[in-house]
Design an enzyme around this catalytic site. Structure first.
Site, PDB file in Angstrom:
ATOM      1  N   HIS A  34       0.856  -1.195   0.000  1.00 18.72           N
ATOM      2  CA  HIS A  34       0.000   0.000   0.000  1.00 18.72           C
ATOM      3  C   HIS A  34       0.888   1.240   0.000  1.00 18.72           C
ATOM      4  CE1 HIS A  34      -3.293  -2.748   1.117  1.00 18.72           C
ATOM      5  NE2 HIS A  34      -2.371  -3.329   1.867  1.00 18.72           N
ATOM      6  N   GLY A 130      -2.612  -3.297  11.785  1.00 27.41           N
ATOM      7  CA  GLY A 130      -3.188  -3.651  10.487  1.00 27.41           C
ATOM      8  C   GLY A 130      -4.698  -3.652  10.588  1.00 27.41           C
ATOM      9  N   PRO A 131      -5.244  -4.393  11.555  1.00 29.89           N
ATOM     10  CA  PRO A 131      -6.678  -4.276  11.801  1.00 29.89           C
ATOM     11  C   PRO A 131      -6.969  -2.847  12.291  1.00 29.89           C
ATOM     12  CG  PRO A 131      -5.794  -6.288  12.752  1.00 29.89           C
ATOM     13  CD  PRO A 131      -4.625  -5.434  12.366  1.00 29.89           C
ATOM     14  N   ASP A 171      -8.158   7.465   8.112  1.00 24.96           N
ATOM     15  CA  ASP A 171      -9.618   7.569   8.206  1.00 24.96           C
ATOM     16  C   ASP A 171     -10.229   6.295   8.801  1.00 24.96           C
ATOM     17  OD1 ASP A 171      -9.977  10.159   6.792  1.00 24.96           O
ATOM     18  OD2 ASP A 171      -9.127   9.042   5.104  1.00 24.96           O
ATOM     19  N   GLY A 172      -9.701   5.152   8.354  1.00 27.94           N
ATOM     20  CA  GLY A 172     -10.248   3.875   8.819  1.00 27.94           C
ATOM     21  C   GLY A 172     -10.145   3.738  10.324  1.00 27.94           C
ATOM     22  N   ASN A 201      -6.873  12.233   4.577  1.00 28.11           N
ATOM     23  CA  ASN A 201      -6.669  12.364   3.127  1.00 28.11           C
ATOM     24  C   ASN A 201      -7.971  12.176   2.355  1.00 28.11           C
ATOM     25  OD1 ASN A 201      -7.086   9.639   3.299  1.00 28.11           O
ATOM     26  ND2 ASN A 201      -5.012   9.046   2.754  1.00 28.11           N
ATOM     27  N   HIS A 277      -3.939   3.937  -2.832  1.00 24.37           N
ATOM     28  CA  HIS A 277      -3.973   3.228  -1.560  1.00 24.37           C
ATOM     29  C   HIS A 277      -3.321   1.858  -1.688  1.00 24.37           C
ATOM     30  CE1 HIS A 277      -5.448   1.412   2.165  1.00 24.37           C
ATOM     31  NE2 HIS A 277      -5.576   0.345   1.388  1.00 24.37           N
ATOM     32  N   ARG A 373     -15.975 -17.435  40.172  1.00 24.20           N
ATOM     33  CA  ARG A 373     -15.640 -16.005  40.118  1.00 24.20           C
ATOM     34  C   ARG A 373     -15.339 -15.473  41.519  1.00 24.20           C
ATOM     35  NH1 ARG A 373     -21.319 -12.714  40.032  1.00 24.20           N
ATOM     36  NH2 ARG A 373     -22.541 -14.363  40.985  1.00 24.20           N
ATOM     37  N   SER A 400     -19.850  -7.755  39.187  1.00 25.32           N
ATOM     38  CA  SER A 400     -20.367  -9.053  38.738  1.00 25.32           C
ATOM     39  C   SER A 400     -19.242 -10.041  38.464  1.00 25.32           C
ATOM     40  CB  SER A 400     -21.171  -8.904  37.447  1.00 25.32           C
ATOM     41  OG  SER A 400     -22.058  -7.835  37.530  1.00 25.32           O
ATOM     42  N   GLU A 428     -15.819  -2.853  25.806  1.00 24.64           N
ATOM     43  CA  GLU A 428     -15.057  -4.110  25.789  1.00 24.64           C
ATOM     44  C   GLU A 428     -13.881  -4.076  24.819  1.00 24.64           C
ATOM     45  OE1 GLU A 428     -18.307  -4.085  26.073  1.00 24.64           O
ATOM     46  OE2 GLU A 428     -18.825  -5.414  27.735  1.00 24.64           O
ATOM     47  N   ASP A 485     -30.766 -14.234  32.807  1.00 24.35           N
ATOM     48  CA  ASP A 485     -30.534 -13.214  31.775  1.00 24.35           C
ATOM     49  C   ASP A 485     -30.744 -13.763  30.366  1.00 24.35           C
ATOM     50  OD1 ASP A 485     -30.186 -10.817  33.125  1.00 24.35           O
ATOM     51  OD2 ASP A 485     -28.096 -11.274  33.602  1.00 24.35           O
TER      52      ASP A 485
HETATM   53  C1  LIG Z   1     -10.598  -3.685  10.818  1.00 23.98           C
HETATM   54  C2  LIG Z   1     -10.181  -3.549   9.400  1.00 23.98           C
HETATM   55  N1  LIG Z   1     -11.106  -3.543   8.426  1.00 23.98           N
HETATM   56  C3  LIG Z   1     -10.741  -3.446   7.145  1.00 23.98           C
HETATM   57  C4  LIG Z   1      -9.429  -3.384   6.799  1.00 23.98           C
HETATM   58  C5  LIG Z   1      -9.020  -3.342   5.328  1.00 23.98           C
HETATM   59  N2  LIG Z   1      -8.467  -2.036   5.000  1.00 23.98           N
HETATM   60  C6  LIG Z   1      -7.159  -1.829   4.924  1.00 23.98           C
HETATM   61  S1  LIG Z   1      -6.780  -0.238   4.595  1.00 23.98           S
HETATM   62  C7  LIG Z   1      -8.425   0.174   4.492  1.00 23.98           C
HETATM   63  C8  LIG Z   1      -8.838   1.567   4.172  1.00 23.98           C
HETATM   64  C9  LIG Z   1      -8.111   2.470   5.002  1.00 23.98           C
HETATM   65  O1  LIG Z   1      -8.426   3.767   4.698  1.00 23.98           O
HETATM   66  P1  LIG Z   1      -7.606   4.859   5.462  1.00 23.98           P
HETATM   67  O2  LIG Z   1      -7.503   4.503   6.888  1.00 23.98           O
HETATM   68  O3  LIG Z   1      -8.203   6.169   5.130  1.00 23.98           O
HETATM   69  O4  LIG Z   1      -6.172   4.709   4.861  1.00 23.98           O
HETATM   70  P2  LIG Z   1      -5.615   5.344   3.499  1.00 23.98           P
HETATM   71  O5  LIG Z   1      -6.219   4.561   2.391  1.00 23.98           O
HETATM   72  O6  LIG Z   1      -6.040   6.757   3.477  1.00 23.98           O
HETATM   73  O7  LIG Z   1      -4.169   5.148   3.612  1.00 23.98           O
HETATM   74  C10 LIG Z   1      -9.213  -0.913   4.755  1.00 23.98           C
HETATM   75  C11 LIG Z   1     -10.677  -0.881   4.758  1.00 23.98           C
HETATM   76  C12 LIG Z   1      -8.486  -3.393   7.831  1.00 23.98           C
HETATM   77  N3  LIG Z   1      -7.192  -3.334   7.609  1.00 23.98           N
HETATM   78  N4  LIG Z   1      -8.889  -3.449   9.119  1.00 23.98           N
HETATM   79 MG   LIG Z   2      -7.642   7.804   4.192  1.00 20.34          MG
END
Ligand SMILES: Cc1ncc(C[n+]2csc(CCOP(=O)(O)OP(=O)(O)O)c2C)c(N)n1
Ligand SMILES: [Mg+2]
Length: 689
Positions: A34, A130-131, A171-172, A201, A277, A373, A400, A428, A485
């Site tokens: 990327h 990464g996530p 953004d993500g 961006n 990207h 517990r 709890s 959580e 519950d």
């Molecule tokens: C939890 C999660 N969901 C989906 C993805 C797949 N993914 C990787 S990058 C991305 C988009 C990221 O956009 P942004 O954070 O704006 O990064 P940019 O493209 O601007 O570098 C996604 C959806 C991931 N890495 N983690």
């Molecule tokens: Mg972005």
């Protein structure tokens, strides 16, 4: 090397552009990766590292180093370039943490430059990311850790811990719920040592953020209690440096620096588009970009000396000085606070205090039945007395889950940074992420909640396990027996899914003494996570004079009861947690019927699986196929121990809302049902029905 401002500027520019060309070349070689954010954020990363980060490249594991987390993990080449150009030493070998060869082999087997950043040792790559959202969430735990460590170890005039935490997000990260929970928590906790840099961006994979993300981020963060700053152009290193200085001067709140950038900056046709990207630039685009930066087009992986020099003059010089000053302070601290210094040494090497488990409680068979517990509350508190850096909390469920630490443990807050009860709120995902951050900072965190809500935490739990972090996840209300519950709160498939996770040890104790033994196992763990799974309801204390010692827990499964007359068993009853007691009652009933049974308590699949075959066969003799497994959870996986012919008493549906006793009866978790299944096994008429 002292350089004039103008030289610094041009050298810095070369360094920034070298990050970009390394990114382009590595991604071209890998034919994947990327490029866009790494290219655009090169000046931002450069400025954070060379203007602000207090980090000694010769001592990456320095406990008071500033932390940098690349939450936008897809921009991994940015981080690898920074680590390489700063010439960070490998803490345990005579080489750089990331050599140019690693970069040339980006995303290939054996390279330290994996697709997304992977933490291996303390201090180089601070967190596996990464996530999206989890990196920034983890950084909140790191910032909390810095505050706690400062309050616990510092003495007037001796700031042994005052490190800051920087996280770079896209953004993500800001869209993800886990990031939002963590931001809310950080704002509430007024973590002024935490700085998130948000790369705004306006692009994600699907294109413009306009299709899904149009809120006023600055207003949102202000409402969380953050200070919000702006840098209008990612290439404006002076503006970035000034924003970082303002963060440094802020002692009230965490800081969000919103940076506007153009993804893929300098790549003529791709910049500003989603294509930047995730697509390698391609030959012609790469050449054009290099031309734009004024870098040679025909020498891939070119690193001019000026690039190393710029880092050496920035982070290199400043970090070396910071470390030397700190070390000198530490020596004086050591002389004046010898006991605390000893504790610090143990803490820094993740060593347990000597005799830490001497006073773990032993429960007597004549004690009243005790919920797992509740037993855990007693054992946890005993462990916390012995281990000063054991701390944690629940997602609003301390009463709890019974995970409150007794006075004088205190409650972590802006006015009590030494508090060891952490209040994560009903968050959580952030709780599990923060626990990862605390563990990354050397603390021993636990985080607690209902087992069913572990589903909300799988992402960060998985990352913690992947990083090999000794986080203690405490999950209570561990079965349908939690009762009234109802099915929304009754876990079914959670145990099976946790057992499927590598590097996570499952432990579901059968009684109070197994809880105590569980902690004896948990204490020394340094590189795995644990899920301690505990019943809500009362469990009788197993009579260890008649039955085997609870210390068998350390082997994952052990023979708890065998035929008393020396006969060989004809059937094995295997239970975990609250079901072990039912198995013992069935064993008695079978005995009265003349059926020789064995009861195996199996608190941990993970621990059992790592025993040698001889031990495993001694517990579950391969020739003895008549078996009944009993667990109030999904039966998925129990075939492994029941075998093809054994009976699996488990849940195949969701539960029901009723008192625990009634729910258990409805779903067949009774002594009668176990006896019946065992008889059928012995008679050869039972199967996996
Ligand atoms: C939890 C999660 N969901 C989906 C993805 C797949 N993914 C990787 S990058 C991305 C988009 C990221 O956009 P942004 O954070 O704006 O990064 P940019 O493209 O601007 O570098 C996604 C959806 C991931 N890495 N983690
Ligand atoms: Mg972005």
């Amino acid at each position: 090397m002292i350089t004039s401002v103008s030289t610094r500027t041009s050298t810095d520019r070369v360094a920034v552009d070298t990050i970009r060309t390394l990114t382009i070349d590595a991604i071209a070689a890998a034919k994947s990766g990327h490029p866009g954010a790494a290219i655009a954020l090169a000046p931002v990363g450069f400025t954070i590292w060379n203007h602000s980060l207090r980090y000694d490249v010769d001592n990456p594991a320095w406990i008071n180093r500033d932390r940098f987390v690349l939450s936008a993990g897809h921009a991994s080449m940015l981080l690898y370039s920074l680590i390489h150009l700063a010439q960070i030493k490998d803490p345990s070998a005579d080489r750089l943490a990331i050599e140019l060869d690693d970069i040339k082999n980006f995303r290939q087997l054996g390279s330290r430059c994996a697709g997304h950043p992977e933490r291996e040792v303390d201090g180089v790559i601070e967190a596996t990311t990464g996530p999206l959202g989890t990196g920034i969430a983890t950084s909140v735990g790191m910032a909390m850790a810095s505050k706690w460590q400062g309050a616990h170890f510092n003495k007037p005039g001796y700031a042994i811990f005052d490190y800051r935490v920087f996280a770079l997000a896209g953004d993500g990260d800001l869209m993800e719920g886990v990031g939002q929970e963590a931001a809310s928590l950080a704002g509430h906790q007024r973590l002024d040592n935490l700085c998130w840099i948000y790369d705004s961006n306006e692009v994600t994979i699907e294109g413009s953020t306009g299709v899904a993300f149009t809120e006023d981020v600055a207003a949102r963060f202000r409402s969380y209690g953050w200070s919000v700053d702006h840098v209008a152009d990612a290439n404006d290193r002076d503006a970035m440096a000034r924003a970082l200085d303002r963060f440094d001067q802020n002692s009230e709140s965490p800081t969000l620096i919103i940076v506007n950038s153009v993804i893929g900056y300098g790549a003529p046709t791709k910049q500003g588009t989603a294509a930047a990207h995730s697509e390698p630039l391609g030959e012609a685009e790469a050449r054009a970009a290099k031309r734009f930066y004024g870098r040679p087009e025909d020498s891939p992986f070119d690193v001019p000396d000026e690039a190393y020099e710029a880092f050496s003059a920035g982070i290199g010089t400043r970090g070396r000085q910071s470390y030397a000053t700190w070390l000198e302070k530490l020596e004086r601290y050591r002389a004046n606070n010898p006991d605390l210094a000893k504790e610090l040494d143990r803490f820094s090497t993740r060593e347990l205090p000597i005799g830490w488990d001497d006073d773990l409680p032993v429960f007597d068979v004549d004690d009243a039945p005790l919920a797992a517990r509740a037993a855990n509350q007693i054992v946890l508190n005993a462990a916390a007395v012995a281990i000063p850096w054991l701390l944690g909390g629940a997602s609003d469920l301390a009463p709890s889950t019974k995970t409150a630490l007794d006075s004088p443990a205190g409650h972590f807050s802006p006015s009590d940074r030494d508090g060891r009860n952490l209040h994560f709120g009903v968050r959580e995902s952030a709780a599990a992420s923060a626990a990862n951050g605390l563990a990354l900072s050397g603390l021993r965190p636990f985080q607690a909640g209902f087992l069913v809500f572990s589903d909300f935490q799988r992402g960060p739990m998985r990352l913690g396990a992947l990083m090999g972090l000794p986080v203690i996840h405490i999950f209570t209300h561990d079965s349908i027996s939690m009762g009234e519950d109802g099915p929304t709160h009754q876990p079914i498939e959670q145990l099976a899914s946790l057992r499927a996770m590598p590097n996570l040890i499952d432990i579901r104790p059968a009684d109070a003494n197994e809880v105590s033994e569980a902690w004896r196992v948990i204490g020394p763990i340094t590189d795995e996570s644990v899920a301690l799974v505990l019943a809500k309801q009362d469990l009788p204390i197993i009579d260890r004079r008649r039955f085997a010692a609870a210390s068998g827990l350390s082997r994952g499964a052990y023979v708890l009861a065998d035929p008393t007359d020396g006969q060989d068993p004809t059937v094995i009853l295997i239970g975990t947690g609250s079901e072990v007691h039912l198995c013992l009652l069935a064993w008695e009933a079978l005995k009265a019927d003349g059926i020789a049974a064995r009861v195996v308590s199996m608190p941990s699949w993970a621990l059992f699986e790592r025993q040698d075959k001889a031990y495993r066969d001694s517990v579950l003799p391969p020739h003895l196929l008549a078996r009944v497994t009993v667990e109030q959870a999904s039966g998925l996986g129990w075939e492994r121990y029941a075998g093809n012919h054994g009976a699996i008493i488990a849940m195949n549906t969701f539960g029901a809302s009723a008192p625990g006793e009634d729910v258990r009866r409805k779903f067949g978790f009774t002594v009668d049902a176990i006896v019946k299944a065992a008889r059928a096994q012995v008679n050869g008429t039972g199967d996996n029905a």
